[in-house]
Design a protein around this motif. Sequence first.
Motif, PDB file in Angstrom:
ATOM      1  N   LEU A 150       0.820  -1.214   0.000  1.00  0.00           N
ATOM      2  CA  LEU A 150       0.000   0.000   0.000  1.00  0.00           C
ATOM      3  C   LEU A 150       0.849   1.258   0.000  1.00  0.00           C
ATOM      4  CD1 LEU A 150      -2.736  -1.127   2.558  1.00  0.00           C
ATOM      5  CD2 LEU A 150      -2.831  -1.170   0.055  1.00  0.00           C
ATOM      6  N   ARG A 151       2.083   1.110   0.438  1.00  0.00           N
ATOM      7  CA  ARG A 151       3.061   2.207   0.408  1.00  0.00           C
ATOM      8  C   ARG A 151       2.520   3.482   1.074  1.00  0.00           C
ATOM      9  NH1 ARG A 151       3.961  -0.693  -4.226  1.00  0.00           N
ATOM     10  NH2 ARG A 151       6.138  -1.265  -4.611  1.00  0.00           N
ATOM     11  N   SER A 152       1.922   3.320   2.223  1.00  0.00           N
ATOM     12  CA  SER A 152       1.416   4.469   2.969  1.00  0.00           C
ATOM     13  C   SER A 152       2.440   4.891   4.012  1.00  0.00           C
ATOM     14  CB  SER A 152       0.093   4.119   3.652  1.00  0.00           C
ATOM     15  OG  SER A 152      -0.307   5.157   4.508  1.00  0.00           O
ATOM     16  N   PRO A 153       2.869   6.130   3.989  1.00  0.00           N
ATOM     17  CA  PRO A 153       3.846   6.556   5.004  1.00  0.00           C
ATOM     18  C   PRO A 153       3.252   6.648   6.403  1.00  0.00           C
ATOM     19  CG  PRO A 153       3.151   8.418   3.676  1.00  0.00           C
ATOM     20  CD  PRO A 153       2.538   7.203   3.041  1.00  0.00           C
ATOM     21  N   TYR A 154       1.913   6.630   6.516  1.00  0.00           N
ATOM     22  CA  TYR A 154       1.285   6.789   7.825  1.00  0.00           C
ATOM     23  C   TYR A 154       0.928   5.437   8.451  1.00  0.00           C
ATOM     24  CZ  TYR A 154       1.066  11.787   7.169  1.00  0.00           C
ATOM     25  OH  TYR A 154       1.411  13.108   7.003  1.00  0.00           O
ATOM     26  N   PHE A 155       1.485   4.365   7.908  1.00  0.00           N
ATOM     27  CA  PHE A 155       1.283   3.051   8.519  1.00  0.00           C
ATOM     28  C   PHE A 155       2.570   2.640   9.232  1.00  0.00           C
ATOM     29  CE2 PHE A 155       1.547  -1.675   8.055  1.00  0.00           C
ATOM     30  CZ  PHE A 155       0.635  -1.980   9.051  1.00  0.00           C
ATOM     31  N   ILE A 156       2.463   2.459  10.541  1.00  0.00           N
ATOM     32  CA  ILE A 156       3.599   2.062  11.361  1.00  0.00           C
ATOM     33  C   ILE A 156       3.348   0.626  11.847  1.00  0.00           C
ATOM     34  CG2 ILE A 156       4.970   2.551  13.412  1.00  0.00           C
ATOM     35  CD1 ILE A 156       5.193   4.679  11.262  1.00  0.00           C
ATOM     36  N   ARG A 157       4.309  -0.280  11.546  1.00  0.00           N
ATOM     37  CA  ARG A 157       4.181  -1.658  11.995  1.00  0.00           C
ATOM     38  C   ARG A 157       5.119  -1.847  13.185  1.00  0.00           C
ATOM     39  NH1 ARG A 157       2.845  -5.998   8.459  1.00  0.00           N
ATOM     40  NH2 ARG A 157       3.778  -4.869   6.698  1.00  0.00           N
ATOM     41  N   ALA A 158       4.535  -1.807  14.394  1.00  0.00           N
ATOM     42  CA  ALA A 158       5.336  -1.970  15.611  1.00  0.00           C
ATOM     43  C   ALA A 158       5.484  -3.453  15.945  1.00  0.00           C
ATOM     44  CB  ALA A 158       4.689  -1.216  16.760  1.00  0.00           C
ATOM     45  N   THR A 159       5.812  -4.216  14.946  1.00  0.00           N
ATOM     46  CA  THR A 159       5.980  -5.668  15.082  1.00  0.00           C
ATOM     47  C   THR A 159       6.821  -6.166  13.904  1.00  0.00           C
ATOM     48  OG1 THR A 159       4.799  -7.769  15.253  1.00  0.00           O
ATOM     49  CG2 THR A 159       3.859  -6.119  13.797  1.00  0.00           C
ATOM     50  N   HIS A 160       7.042  -7.476  13.864  1.00  0.00           N
ATOM     51  CA  HIS A 160       7.748  -8.081  12.734  1.00  0.00           C
ATOM     52  C   HIS A 160       6.736  -8.512  11.685  1.00  0.00           C
ATOM     53  CE1 HIS A 160      10.639  -9.515  16.115  1.00  0.00           C
ATOM     54  NE2 HIS A 160      10.788  -8.212  15.856  1.00  0.00           N
ATOM     55  N   ASP A 161       7.062  -8.327  10.412  1.00  0.00           N
ATOM     56  CA  ASP A 161       6.170  -8.907   9.413  1.00  0.00           C
ATOM     57  C   ASP A 161       6.539 -10.372   9.179  1.00  0.00           C
ATOM     58  OD1 ASP A 161       8.133  -9.236   7.416  1.00  0.00           O
ATOM     59  OD2 ASP A 161       7.821  -7.232   6.637  1.00  0.00           O
ATOM     60  N   ASP A 162       5.631 -11.089   8.571  1.00  0.00           N
ATOM     61  CA  ASP A 162       5.802 -12.538   8.438  1.00  0.00           C
ATOM     62  C   ASP A 162       6.964 -12.932   7.535  1.00  0.00           C
ATOM     63  OD1 ASP A 162       3.646 -13.028  10.089  1.00  0.00           O
ATOM     64  OD2 ASP A 162       2.194 -12.988   8.440  1.00  0.00           O
ATOM     65  N   SER A 163       7.381 -12.043   6.655  1.00  0.00           N
ATOM     66  CA  SER A 163       8.486 -12.393   5.759  1.00  0.00           C
ATOM     67  C   SER A 163       9.807 -12.546   6.503  1.00  0.00           C
ATOM     68  CB  SER A 163       8.636 -11.336   4.665  1.00  0.00           C
ATOM     69  OG  SER A 163       8.995 -10.073   5.229  1.00  0.00           O
ATOM     70  N   ALA A 164       9.869 -12.022   7.731  1.00  0.00           N
ATOM     71  CA  ALA A 164      11.126 -12.097   8.479  1.00  0.00           C
ATOM     72  C   ALA A 164      11.489 -13.529   8.842  1.00  0.00           C
ATOM     73  CB  ALA A 164      11.039 -11.239   9.737  1.00  0.00           C
ATOM     74  N   GLN A 165      10.477 -14.403   9.010  1.00  0.00           N
ATOM     75  CA  GLN A 165      10.750 -15.774   9.420  1.00  0.00           C
ATOM     76  C   GLN A 165      10.976 -16.716   8.242  1.00  0.00           C
ATOM     77  OE1 GLN A 165       7.207 -17.567  11.220  1.00  0.00           O
ATOM     78  NE2 GLN A 165       5.959 -16.015  10.178  1.00  0.00           N
ATOM     79  N   VAL A 166      10.874 -16.203   7.020  1.00  0.00           N
ATOM     80  CA  VAL A 166      11.020 -17.059   5.842  1.00  0.00           C
ATOM     81  C   VAL A 166      12.415 -17.657   5.766  1.00  0.00           C
ATOM     82  CG1 VAL A 166      11.206 -16.968   3.335  1.00  0.00           C
ATOM     83  CG2 VAL A 166       9.189 -16.045   4.459  1.00  0.00           C
ATOM     84  N   HIS A 167      13.426 -16.892   6.061  1.00  0.00           N
ATOM     85  CA  HIS A 167      14.795 -17.398   5.976  1.00  0.00           C
ATOM     86  C   HIS A 167      15.066 -18.449   7.053  1.00  0.00           C
ATOM     87  CE1 HIS A 167      16.014 -14.605   2.866  1.00  0.00           C
ATOM     88  NE2 HIS A 167      15.448 -13.611   3.545  1.00  0.00           N
ATOM     89  N   ALA A 168      14.415 -18.327   8.191  1.00  0.00           N
ATOM     90  CA  ALA A 168      14.551 -19.374   9.203  1.00  0.00           C
ATOM     91  C   ALA A 168      13.924 -20.677   8.725  1.00  0.00           C
ATOM     92  CB  ALA A 168      13.908 -18.912  10.515  1.00  0.00           C
ATOM     93  N   ILE A 169      12.775 -20.584   8.049  1.00  0.00           N
ATOM     94  CA  ILE A 169      12.120 -21.783   7.513  1.00  0.00           C
ATOM     95  C   ILE A 169      12.960 -22.420   6.417  1.00  0.00           C
ATOM     96  CG2 ILE A 169      10.077 -22.610   6.303  1.00  0.00           C
ATOM     97  CD1 ILE A 169       8.495 -20.390   7.692  1.00  0.00           C
ATOM     98  N   SER A 170      13.485 -21.619   5.506  1.00  0.00           N
ATOM     99  CA  SER A 170      14.315 -22.168   4.422  1.00  0.00           C
ATOM    100  C   SER A 170      15.593 -22.800   4.957  1.00  0.00           C
ATOM    101  CB  SER A 170      14.658 -21.064   3.418  1.00  0.00           C
ATOM    102  OG  SER A 170      15.484 -20.069   4.019  1.00  0.00           O
ATOM    103  N   ALA A 171      16.131 -22.240   6.054  1.00  0.00           N
ATOM    104  CA  ALA A 171      17.323 -22.848   6.654  1.00  0.00           C
ATOM    105  C   ALA A 171      17.005 -24.234   7.208  1.00  0.00           C
ATOM    106  CB  ALA A 171      17.879 -21.947   7.752  1.00  0.00           C
TER     107      ALA A 171
END
Length: 1012
Positions: free
Chosen positions: A149-170
């Motif tokens: 959505l590329r909205s500058p007014y959206f703040i994600r105060a958490t991790h997105d799900d893509s962060a764990q992808v490399h752990a799964i592939s490992a």
Amino acid sequence: MIFYEIIIAMSFSDNIVSRSLPIWLFIYLIFLVLLGKSQKEVLQVKVGVVLDTNLTLADLSLRAINMSLSEFYNTHNRFKTRIVLDIRNSKGTVVGAAASALYLINKRKVVAIIGPGSSMQAPFLINLGNQSQVPIVSFSATSPLLDSLRSPYFIRATHDDSAQVHAISAIIESFRWREVVPIYVDNEFGEGILPYLVDAFQEINVRIRYRSAISFYSSDDQIKKELYRLMTMPTRVFIVHMLPDLGKRIFSIAQEIGMINKGYAWIVTNGIIDQMSLPGGPSLEDMHGVVGVKTYFSRSKELANLEARWRKRFGGEQLTHFGYWAYDTATALAMSVEQISNVNMSFNTTTNTSRGDNGTDLDDLGVALSGPKLLQALSTVSFKGVAGRFLLKNRKLEPTTFKIINIEESGQRTVGFWKSKVGLVKRLGVDQIGTNISHSSRRLRPIVWPGDTTLVPKGWEIPTNGKKLRIAVPKKDGFTNFVEVTKDANTNALTVTGFCIDVFDAVMRQLPYAVPYEYVPFETPDGRADGNYNNMVYKVFLGEFDGAVGDTTILANRSNYVDFALPFSETGVVFVVPVKDEREKGEWVFLKPLTKKLWCMTAALFIYIGLMVWTFESIADKTFRTQRIIEKISNVFYFSFSTLFFAHRKPSTSIYTRALIVIWCFVVLILTQSYTATLTSMLTVQELRPTVRHMDELRKSGANIGYQKGSFTLEKLKQERFDESKLKIYNSPEEMRELFLKTSSNGGIDAAFDEVPYVNLFMTKYCKEYTIIEPRYKADGFGFAFPLGSPLVPDISRQILNLTEGENMRAIENKWFPGEKYCLDRNTTDTPIQLDHHSFQALFMIVFGTSLVLLLIMLSCRRYREGRGDMNGDPPNNPEDDHLLLLLLMLASRIYQQRRGNIIVAKPNPPGNGPDGQDNARPNQNRDVNEGGQGANETGGAAEPADTEHRIVEVHEGVNFGDGDHEANRIGKVNLELQRQQSQVRRRCNKLFSEKNMPLGMAAPPPRMHLA
């Protein structure tokens, strides 16, 4: 105003004092008045909260937010701002969340919104916040799709799900699984992770065979039907990404139908693992053996203190990781609001009075004046929170560590960690960068897999209720030893045989698991071949076949569409040409066995031997010295060359000559025998040579070249710039043979270009008539083809290695290729085999060295005699003058006569009948002289003819020779000279005899001597 209030307080204090109230109560009342005034000066900032308050997770998070603000302002009581929460219930729907956000912005004029609780509700809120410049701060919307959505007014105060992808592939890479199936919820939350999974798996060459999307509203029967479908597939590695409520149903049904058993591998994301502690989550029994990726928070002091305060305040309810992020989100928002306390917090509202019935509430949406400043403050705020360092990068938190857990019946067990830039590790604090990936599975603690086993699942298997593998086999008209497809005319039963088929069957039997398969001919309905090998490989790529077996060559362009197992045949592509017999013929063939250099060296050595014989004989033989030069040359070289045929009959005078001739005869014997053997081979053995010696000659001559139908060799010939009009097709070894017999002049071929296995089969039948020529092109041989990423390929490759290294492969080859199998290695020489000087170099050096040694010995002896004065002017005319040679002759004579028993002891002759016994003396003397000559010859002495001045005399001590002074004087001189020489010889020879034998001084003189 304040002054007025103080005066009133003072007047009130006078009354109090007049009534004798305690002074401390007076001070307390003044403090309350001042405190109330200070509270009136604090700026209250409205912040909205949009959560599904009916859910346990949202309820816990809301408690954490309130607790965070309360504790923050208690420790920061001097802050000018206070956040006032305006909580709205989204009721778990997208519409409810959108309506709540619109109400908060339009009606409540909030400067920021905390929420929503799910990724599905977030898109509308994000667009709404972007339009009104109200920051939307979410601690639980984790879908990576929200970034689009590329909205500058959206703040994600958490991790997105893509962060764990490399752990799964490992994890997938560590266990060498080649195929996976993701199972995800069919919404924004589930679909958001898929693009990142695909990219991560492509990096490690892992294939996603199938994507299983399950709706949140699916019934149990629909879920069971989908899981049964997965059971019919060979893949046994599943990645589950969904929320706990749907995950509970998935694992319960999987347990019911037997998918949580041995051979299966289940990996779940943090969407389930992080919330398993909440009421209503999946049971541990249903998830026994599952591996999960869990969000990791370091055990900091702040986290420990929060958990202690939480337990004290709320009892046994456990705070989740979303609660930790909610706590830090409230703290970050309070700090940011304080930073912009001097900014106008109002809205710029434009009311559209003319909208009529066509307008909506969005037309009246205002714009927060504090939005840009608040967004900037949130992007830069940084502090150490309970969930770790709170610092936004690209408006979201970035994780550095995930925990890998294994679910057992007793609970969760940590088996390792994943760290960014490090990978999998057993424990934190251990740097394992650079560890070989082949040992990466050891970087996790032992895992209990479904079925209560520690044996790692292989990741796939052929399902018993699934279809058989459809293996394509080529339809060939020739070279049927490799693959042959036949059908029974009556029953239409298919029979597939051949070398390649036997190899594949043997490999599949050796696999540690059963793989059902069937052969499907690659043919048209009318029974003809359905294209070439490239077409068959492409059909495997399209999925029409599960593999291809046959004489399929491994090529680079084919490997772009399929995966090949290791080759099981010989490799290479060669030219085959006829051979011709070129036995040596002609009048000068006798010169061919030896090279020119060896002929010259042999002739030079004959001359050298002649010169050495001349040297030795000229010193030892006086007669030789008196001969004319022509006679000397003829005698010496005749003697030297006669040794070639061992026809040298005249004995040599010099012992040095004899020693040299012995060595020389040995060399001549070896040389003549080698010459005879080589000449015989040239005249009798058939010598086959190729009609063409190199590919360049074929190109220059324009000869016709044959190639097999459907083979890649056609393209290879075109690359080598052969004229396409000169290329001929053959389908079998018999057709290939017929084309060779016709030759190019009659429409045939002069050479064939084909792979080594086909050439070996052809030459098994016609080995003596054809050979191969240079160059030999490289090829990878025959291989079995399977779809890209097929898990069968590694196992089949290992079994091929086991087969080729054993005896079974040899048995299969002997079955299909009997007879002469190694004609390809037969030597065909371009030049006849000749003997060169290197073969006899050592022998020639021995002759040369021996001759020089003998020459030095002879010269040393001569110099020794000259030093003793034994030379009387002229050189000696007999080797017996040399004391060393005399010693050898005496020893030889003594040994010879001892063996014959004819040593004559010196004793006086009986007197004759004449006066004084002399009548019979002369006849006896003459008889003894003649016998002496004969004895000299018997003992090896060099007795001269009667017409020379050399005479051989046998002398007996004490013999009476009768009258005649002249004869008596001559005999006396002879005796004196003989005694003198004998005395010298005895002194030298006494040392050679042991005490057991009689010394020479006590023995009778030798019966025969040569006298000068």
